[in-house]
Design an enzyme around this catalytic site. Structure first.
Site: not given
Ligand code: NAD
Ligand code: WQD
Length: 342
Positions: A298, A31, A150, A200, A125, A154
């Protein structure tokens, strides 16, 4: 058996490291700490009793990434979480997102090929679906034009992995997460949103604890039963467990295709108001909120068809919404306690 977890000090990565260690895997984390803290490594050790090896490397750096692979042979598989993930920030700084998310992936895949690491699990995602035409959405639903840079990273990443694995000795699993929430039951690890949360659930818990004045609900005029948008929230530990199954499936050559895709959700859709009601129920508090305009980009509603993951992986998300919200609330309270003790 050694597993490389990139982004392993991050939110989902750290929970996955715990589950991997608890299932007997040896874990190495890479990381760059751009969105996480080194203390997570110690907090993982508090849960499992095992300190994972940690390497601070920026995966955009091809030379350093390659040196890592030279130094660390016998890696059985890679779980690639490392990425930037803020939708709003990606609109402001698209090149940072393409550079970070795509270059890191390419450098990892180059290492896989050169050092003959066959197994690869990728964090994708549900954002790749955009607003699906049919719900629940299945893995074969069309990939729509991305709603953000973003989301586009993906979609591109999925294509890069498919193209690479079809020519190289790499088997890949693409895991499309829906909305991960909550924290580890130990409250040693959880989500650490830097600055104002976009998501959220951290916004709800930060409002309830007094860090934010009021939650703004984005949109009350959606075509849903209560007018607020619907998502498929999944507990982060349930999500983490699916990664252990996925990497095991690849190592044991149980995969049917070179690249498989799985939705990871609960299969249930909940509206913003459902989530708030659940929070109020488990916390006994009244949340301060108001309705505002829709947030741009959204979608109205999405939830997963999880049949394929349930059947093929033998995995199912276990925690219901109340349990998830209780877990998120306990985490917020634990963070507050740490702040008070400082
Ligand atoms: P996060 O930011 O908590 O974790 C990602 C980690 O990657 C961080 O610790 C960051 O420091 C590290 N990182 C970023 N760029 C880097 C680089 N160039 N080199 C080395 N390390 C690097 O995010 P998360 O929520 O744990 O998400 C993890 C994965 O899941 C991501 O790929 C994200 O896109 C995907 N994802 C997350 C969600 C969500 O809602 N959290 C939803 C769908 C997909
Ligand atoms: C959830 C719902 C908002 C905040 C995002 C990324 C998606 C994925 C997951 C990585 C929505 C509503 C939110 C607030 C609100 N990440 N909301 N007030 O938008 O579904 O997805 O995270 O891949 O790519 O887009 O998640 O938690 O932001 O929102 O009303 O202050 O809550 O409009 O309907 P979202 P979220």
């Amino acid at each position: 058996m050694k597993i490389l977890v990139t982004g392993g000090t991050g939110y989902i990565g750290s929970h996955t490291v715990v589950e991997l260690q608890q299932n007997g895997y040896e874990v190495i984390i890479i990381d760059n700490l751009s969105n996480s803290y080194l203390s997570v490594v110690d907090n993982i050790e508090k849960i499992t009793g095992i300190k994972p090896v940690f390497e601070q490397i920026d995966l955009r750096d091809e030379t350093k990434t390659n040196e890592f692979f030279k130094k660390n042979q016998n890696i059985a598989g890679i779980i690639h979480f490392a990425a930037l993930k803020s939708v709003g920030e990606s609109v402001e700084k698209p090149l940072d997102y393409y550079q970070n998310n795509i270059l890191s992936l390419i450098n990892i895949l180059k290492g896989q090929i050169e050092f003959k690491i066959n197994n690869f699990v990728f964090s994708s995602s549900c954002t790749v679906y955009g607003q699906p035409d049919e719900l629940p959405v299945t893995e074969s639903a069309p990939i729509k034009k991305a709603l953000s840079p973003y989301g586009h990273t993906k979609q591109i990443s999925e294509e890069i992995i498919k193209n690479t694995s079809s020519n190289a000795n790499i088997n890949g699993i693409l895991l499309r997460y829906f909305n991960p929430i909550g924290a580890h039951e130990s409250v040693h690890i959880g989500e650490l949103p830097i600055g104002t949360p976009n998501n959220l659930v951290p916004f709800i818990t930060q409002t309830a604890i007094g860090k934010r004045e009021m939650l703004k609900i984005f949109g009350s005029d959606y075509n849903t039963p209560d007018g607020t948008a619907i998502r498929d929230y999944i507990h982060v530990t349930d999500l983490a467990k699916a990664h252990v199954v996925a990497i095991g499936r690849l190592i044991n050559k149980k995969n049917r295709e070179k690249t498989e895709v799985f939705n990871l959700g609960t299969g249930n859709g909940f509206s913003v108001l459902d989530v708030i009601k659940s929070f109020e129920k488990i916390s006994g508090l009244n949340l301060n909120y108001k309705f505002v305009d829709r947030r741009s980009g959204d979608i109205e509603r999405v939830w997963a068809d999880t049949t394929f993951a349930n059947k093929e992986l033998g995995w199912i998300a276990e925690k219901n919404l109340d349990k998830m919200m209780l877990s998120a609330w306990k985490w917020e309270q634990a963070l507050e306690q740490v702040k008070r003790n400082k």
